[in-house]
Design a protein around this motif. Sequence first.
Motif, PDB file in Angstrom:
ATOM      1  N   PRO A   1       0.832  -1.213   0.000  1.00 19.54           N
ATOM      2  CA  PRO A   1       0.000   0.000   0.000  1.00 19.54           C
ATOM      3  C   PRO A   1       0.864   1.260   0.000  1.00 19.54           C
ATOM      4  N   GLY A   2       0.381   2.269  -0.693  1.00 18.84           N
ATOM      5  CA  GLY A   2       1.086   3.544  -0.680  1.00 18.84           C
ATOM      6  C   GLY A   2       1.592   4.013  -2.016  1.00 18.84           C
ATOM      7  N   ALA A   3       1.364   3.239  -3.081  1.00 16.67           N
ATOM      8  CA  ALA A   3       1.800   3.692  -4.400  1.00 16.67           C
ATOM      9  C   ALA A   3       1.073   4.967  -4.785  1.00 16.67           C
ATOM     10  N   LEU A   4       1.740   5.801  -5.533  1.00 17.81           N
ATOM     11  CA  LEU A   4       1.277   7.123  -5.954  1.00 17.81           C
ATOM     12  C   LEU A   4       1.387   8.153  -4.831  1.00 17.81           C
ATOM     13  N   LEU A   5       1.644   7.693  -3.612  1.00 17.42           N
ATOM     14  CA  LEU A   5       1.720   8.627  -2.489  1.00 17.42           C
ATOM     15  C   LEU A   5       3.047   8.478  -1.750  1.00 17.42           C
ATOM     16  N   ILE A   6       3.280   7.303  -1.167  1.00 17.40           N
ATOM     17  CA  ILE A   6       4.537   7.057  -0.464  1.00 17.40           C
ATOM     18  C   ILE A   6       5.665   6.798  -1.459  1.00 17.40           C
ATOM     19  N   TYR A   7       5.361   6.094  -2.513  1.00 17.73           N
ATOM     20  CA  TYR A   7       6.340   5.834  -3.567  1.00 17.73           C
ATOM     21  C   TYR A   7       5.630   5.918  -4.916  1.00 17.73           C
ATOM     22  N   PRO A   8       6.362   6.223  -5.994  1.00 14.34           N
ATOM     23  CA  PRO A   8       5.708   6.416  -7.296  1.00 14.34           C
ATOM     24  C   PRO A   8       5.321   5.097  -7.953  1.00 14.34           C
TER      25      PRO A   8
ATOM     26  N   ARG B   1     -15.590  11.086  -8.649  1.00 12.22           N
ATOM     27  CA  ARG B   1     -17.018  11.381  -8.551  1.00 12.22           C
ATOM     28  C   ARG B   1     -17.835  10.116  -8.333  1.00 12.22           C
ATOM     29  N   GLN B   2     -19.022  10.347  -7.786  1.00 11.12           N
ATOM     30  CA  GLN B   2     -20.043   9.307  -7.679  1.00 11.12           C
ATOM     31  C   GLN B   2     -21.342   9.933  -8.164  1.00 11.12           C
ATOM     32  N   GLY B   3     -21.778   9.539  -9.348  1.00 16.91           N
ATOM     33  CA  GLY B   3     -22.892  10.240  -9.968  1.00 16.91           C
ATOM     34  C   GLY B   3     -22.448  11.647 -10.325  1.00 16.91           C
ATOM     35  N   ARG B   4     -23.184  12.640  -9.822  1.00 12.35           N
ATOM     36  CA  ARG B   4     -22.805  14.034 -10.054  1.00 12.35           C
ATOM     37  C   ARG B   4     -22.092  14.650  -8.856  1.00 12.35           C
ATOM     38  N   GLU B   5     -21.924  13.874  -7.807  1.00 11.92           N
ATOM     39  CA  GLU B   5     -21.316  14.382  -6.584  1.00 11.92           C
ATOM     40  C   GLU B   5     -19.812  14.135  -6.576  1.00 11.92           C
ATOM     41  N   ARG B   6     -19.083  15.110  -6.060  1.00  5.43           N
ATOM     42  CA  ARG B   6     -17.648  14.944  -5.893  1.00  5.43           C
ATOM     43  C   ARG B   6     -17.364  14.069  -4.678  1.00  5.43           C
ATOM     44  N   VAL B   7     -16.314  13.273  -4.784  1.00  8.14           N
ATOM     45  CA  VAL B   7     -15.915  12.375  -3.704  1.00  8.14           C
ATOM     46  C   VAL B   7     -14.565  12.836  -3.171  1.00  8.14           C
ATOM     47  N   ASP B   8     -14.453  12.936  -1.864  1.00  6.87           N
ATOM     48  CA  ASP B   8     -13.195  13.316  -1.236  1.00  6.87           C
ATOM     49  C   ASP B   8     -12.140  12.264  -1.568  1.00  6.87           C
ATOM     50  N   SER B   9     -11.009  12.701  -2.095  1.00  2.00           N
ATOM     51  CA  SER B   9      -9.969  11.759  -2.512  1.00  2.00           C
ATOM     52  C   SER B   9      -9.397  10.969  -1.341  1.00  2.00           C
ATOM     53  N   ARG B  10      -9.559  11.474  -0.128  1.00  2.00           N
ATOM     54  CA  ARG B  10      -9.058  10.747   1.043  1.00  2.00           C
ATOM     55  C   ARG B  10      -9.780   9.415   1.217  1.00  2.00           C
ATOM     56  N   LEU B  11     -11.038   9.359   0.779  1.00  2.00           N
ATOM     57  CA  LEU B  11     -11.793   8.110   0.874  1.00  2.00           C
ATOM     58  C   LEU B  11     -11.176   7.031  -0.007  1.00  2.00           C
ATOM     59  N   LEU B  12     -10.598   7.459  -1.127  1.00  2.00           N
ATOM     60  CA  LEU B  12      -9.945   6.497  -2.012  1.00  2.00           C
ATOM     61  C   LEU B  12      -8.753   5.858  -1.323  1.00  2.00           C
ATOM     62  N   TYR B  13      -7.966   6.664  -0.625  1.00  2.00           N
ATOM     63  CA  TYR B  13      -6.802   6.113   0.065  1.00  2.00           C
ATOM     64  C   TYR B  13      -7.211   5.270   1.270  1.00  2.00           C
ATOM     65  N   ASP B  14      -8.353   5.561   1.859  1.00  2.00           N
ATOM     66  CA  ASP B  14      -8.878   4.671   2.900  1.00  2.00           C
ATOM     67  C   ASP B  14      -9.102   3.272   2.331  1.00  2.00           C
ATOM     68  N   GLU B  15      -9.660   3.222   1.125  1.00  2.00           N
ATOM     69  CA  GLU B  15      -9.921   1.943   0.471  1.00  2.00           C
ATOM     70  C   GLU B  15      -8.622   1.231   0.088  1.00  2.00           C
ATOM     71  N   MET B  16      -7.554   2.006  -0.129  1.00  2.00           N
ATOM     72  CA  MET B  16      -6.277   1.436  -0.562  1.00  2.00           C
ATOM     73  C   MET B  16      -5.370   1.071   0.605  1.00  2.00           C
ATOM     74  N   GLY B  17      -5.882   1.190   1.833  1.00  2.12           N
ATOM     75  CA  GLY B  17      -5.095   0.783   2.991  1.00  2.12           C
ATOM     76  C   GLY B  17      -4.283   1.880   3.624  1.00  2.12           C
ATOM     77  N   LEU B  18      -4.613   3.148   3.329  1.00  2.00           N
ATOM     78  CA  LEU B  18      -3.921   4.285   3.938  1.00  2.00           C
ATOM     79  C   LEU B  18      -4.960   5.207   4.578  1.00  2.00           C
ATOM     80  N   PRO B  19      -5.543   4.795   5.701  1.00  2.00           N
ATOM     81  CA  PRO B  19      -6.588   5.616   6.327  1.00  2.00           C
ATOM     82  C   PRO B  19      -6.007   6.851   7.009  1.00  2.00           C
ATOM     83  N   GLY B  20      -6.880   7.828   7.233  1.00  2.00           N
ATOM     84  CA  GLY B  20      -6.484   9.025   7.965  1.00  2.00           C
ATOM     85  C   GLY B  20      -5.494   9.897   7.225  1.00  2.00           C
TER      86      GLY B  20
END
Length: 220
Positions: A23-30, A139-158
């Motif tokens: 976990p951590g690609a694109l953020l901790i390492y490229p 996005r989800q439908g027409r609503e914007r989604v906080d990108s932090r939620l994506l990293y929660d799903e990828m194993g990098l919460p908080g």
Amino acid sequence: MIPRNLWHMASGLMRRKISPPEPGALLIYPSVWRSRAGVKDCNFGTKLTENAYLRHMELAIWYACGAQGILHACARNRWYFVFGSQGVRLYKDISVLQSFEIHTRNIYWDDSWLFLLAQFRCPETDELYAEGLTRVMLRQGRERVDSRLLYDEMGLPGLPDKEQVPEIVEKFLLWDAATEERMKQTAEEHAIRYASRKSPSVLSSYSMNLPFPSPGIKQD
């Protein structure tokens, strides 16, 4: 372009299946994507064209989405990506058939946007050929989604807020705003020209490219 996107998504998914990354690609390492400057990407010339850099940046992102589990997270939550704008700065030409790598990292995020920095590098010497920046929205439908939620799903919460805006992002946003303003100004000018014409002629430079200037049309 769509078949190439799908191919690299599938390639990333296969890579994840065979060798799951930490976990951590694109953020901790490229995320590293490898390619070679094809003849068509060079427009049958001797070097990679500017628009080909943008295409390869997008392909590298789709590969990373497959390899890092982002596609799985989007499928589970019915999210999708919207690409806002892209820019690239060239330092050294990439010749036809020359190999290169794209190192992609998320260097800044806020409540709406992710800013992905792509660095074109030499596989042997790590020399920097070019840098590009892509602004992406989740996005989800027409609503914007906080990108932090994506990293929660990828194993990098908080994931904390990025308080300091990188200089490259600041310059990119200034360039993007100036470009948008010029586009709006051009659209308004064309709207005025269209409104002032009672009926377009058969040979109109509004609808076709003519070998001679049309009266009443300002030539830039």
